[in-house]
Design a protein around this motif. Structure first.
Motif, PDB file in Angstrom:
ATOM      1  N   PRO A  55       8.502  12.935  10.127  1.00  0.00           N
ATOM      2  CA  PRO A  55       8.345  11.663  10.845  1.00  0.00           C
ATOM      3  C   PRO A  55       6.947  11.547  11.448  1.00  0.00           C
ATOM      4  CG  PRO A  55      10.369  12.807  11.509  1.00  0.00           C
ATOM      5  CD  PRO A  55       9.558  13.777  10.710  1.00  0.00           C
ATOM      6  N   PHE A  56       6.495  10.330  11.619  1.00  0.00           N
ATOM      7  CA  PHE A  56       5.230  10.083  12.305  1.00  0.00           C
ATOM      8  C   PHE A  56       5.369   8.767  13.047  1.00  0.00           C
ATOM      9  CE2 PHE A  56       4.899   8.120   8.186  1.00  0.00           C
ATOM     10  CZ  PHE A  56       4.104   7.001   8.345  1.00  0.00           C
ATOM     11  N   SER A  57       4.286   8.065  13.300  1.00  0.00           N
ATOM     12  CA  SER A  57       4.347   6.808  14.050  1.00  0.00           C
ATOM     13  C   SER A  57       3.381   5.803  13.452  1.00  0.00           C
ATOM     14  CB  SER A  57       4.001   7.036  15.529  1.00  0.00           C
ATOM     15  OG  SER A  57       4.897   7.945  16.135  1.00  0.00           O
ATOM     16  N   ILE A  58       3.667   4.533  13.704  1.00  0.00           N
ATOM     17  CA  ILE A  58       2.781   3.461  13.245  1.00  0.00           C
ATOM     18  C   ILE A  58       2.743   2.384  14.326  1.00  0.00           C
ATOM     19  CG2 ILE A  58       4.552   2.064  12.083  1.00  0.00           C
ATOM     20  CD1 ILE A  58       2.491   1.629   9.809  1.00  0.00           C
ATOM     21  N   GLY A  59       1.634   1.688  14.411  1.00  0.00           N
ATOM     22  CA  GLY A  59       1.529   0.636  15.415  1.00  0.00           C
ATOM     23  C   GLY A  59       0.155   0.005  15.425  1.00  0.00           C
ATOM     24  N   VAL A  60      -0.331  -0.271  16.618  1.00  0.00           N
ATOM     25  CA  VAL A  60      -1.567  -1.029  16.794  1.00  0.00           C
ATOM     26  C   VAL A  60      -2.394  -0.393  17.906  1.00  0.00           C
ATOM     27  CG1 VAL A  60      -0.501  -3.195  16.066  1.00  0.00           C
ATOM     28  CG2 VAL A  60      -0.492  -2.574  18.502  1.00  0.00           C
TER      29      VAL A  60
END
Length: 333
Positions: free
Chosen positions: A68-73
């Protein structure tokens, strides 16, 4: 002799006496050469974005797994907003360093939303590592005096979101949204300068996009929080999976209660941030070695609080491996 800029690019081969790593583009005294380096011990310190290395490790049979990782702005505010929320007054009036923050929220569906790598008095930059992809990041100069504050605002991505059992599916997931961000950044830039009247840049026109530099911050898709919240920024919203946008919409009012003004309509939003950690993990045994003996990895997919600890451990492991190697060839003592 000093050897600078070694790029390991090929596969592992077995030798009667040694494991062999083929490498090329070895810059030795400004002279490019190609050769094979024979070695018994290898420590990979490849970071979380070494996608070419991930690919040849996978092709070479090194056991890896999805992670798992993360995504966003990136979200950006006037630094005074953060100072006043934290101190009651601007930092400069109090003789204090500019303020920072850490925020997190657990959504009703279990998704986590959190701020990451906060840059007080900093700026948002393009941090792309390959052509045709746009990635944002933040930085602060020593003075932290830009008058702006930014941080990553990220949503957790689960392996079930990847849509494939391929060990590199997380890499493909990142590449998908980074490419969309690159193309949409070009669209937005051309709209802004008035050179794209029909508001469309077809994916079939990707050859034309090669003239645009993915390291240029002018091509980062951007909007305001108010516009993204209200669904009025399709070029930015397309850069994110729907679950990430929905999670941020749920979390922002909670963040605004913790930092007054954080959820203001005019907070700036930049897309996409997808490199907070690696989407793959190399399987290691109790000696921190991979499937091939004497191949160790120095991890980077860590929380800020763990980096010093792991750095120390990785250094000890590296020292132990080098010491054992020296002993085996009679160089100990």
């Amino acid at each position: 002799n000093n050897v600078i800029g070694v790029k390991v690019c090929k596969t592992f081969k077995e030798s009667p006496q040694n494991d062999t790593i083929d490498s090329h583009s070895m810059n030795c005294h400004s002279e490019c050469i190609e050769e094979s380096i024979f070695t018994r011990d290898v420590i990979l310190a490849i970071g979380h974005s070494a996608r070419d290395t991930f690919r040849w490790l996978s092709d070479s049979g090194i056991e890896m797994e999805q992670k798992p990782f993360s995504i966003g702005v990136r979200i950006e505010h006037d630094q005074d907003i953060i100072d006043i929320a934290q101190y009651g007054r601007p930092a400069r009036e109090l003789g204090l360093p500019v303020a920072d923050y850490k925020l997190n929220h657990r959504c009703e569906n279990g998704r986590g939303v959190y701020t990451f790598c906060m840059c007080p008095g900093g700026r948002v930059v393009a941090a792309s590592s390959e052509e045709g992809g746009m990635v944002t990041n933040g930085m602060s100069n020593h003075g932290r005096d830009s008058g702006r504050a930014n941080s990553g605002m990220l949503v957790d991505v689960r392996t079930s979101d990847f849509g494939s059992e391929d060990v590199l599916a997380g890499v493909y997931f990142q590449e998908k949204y980074e490419h969309i961000a690159f193309m949409n950044g070009i669209k937005q830039h051309l709209e802004t300068v008035g050179n794209l009247s029909n508001n469309v840049l077809s994916q079939n026109e990707s050859n034309d996009s090669k003239k645009y530099d993915s390291s240029n911050s002018c091509f980062i898709p951007n909007t305001t929080w108010g516009m993204l919240r209200d669904g009025k920024s399709p070029l930015v919203e397309e850069c994110l999976p729907e679950f990430a946008t929905e999670a941020m919409r749920e979390a922002m009012p909670f963040f605004g209660r913790k930092i007054k003004g954080f959820d203001s309509d005019n907070a700036k939003i930049y897309a996409v941030e997808a490199r907070s950690s690696s989407p793959v993990r190399i399987i290691r045994d109790e000696n921190f070695e991979a499937a091939m003996n004497n191949l160790a990895q120095s991890g980077t997919s860590l929380s800020t609080e763990m980096k010093e600890v792991v750095s120390s451990v990785a250094t000890d492991i590296a020292a132990k491996m080098v010491s054992e190697m020296a002993a085996n060839i009679g160089l100990d003592g």
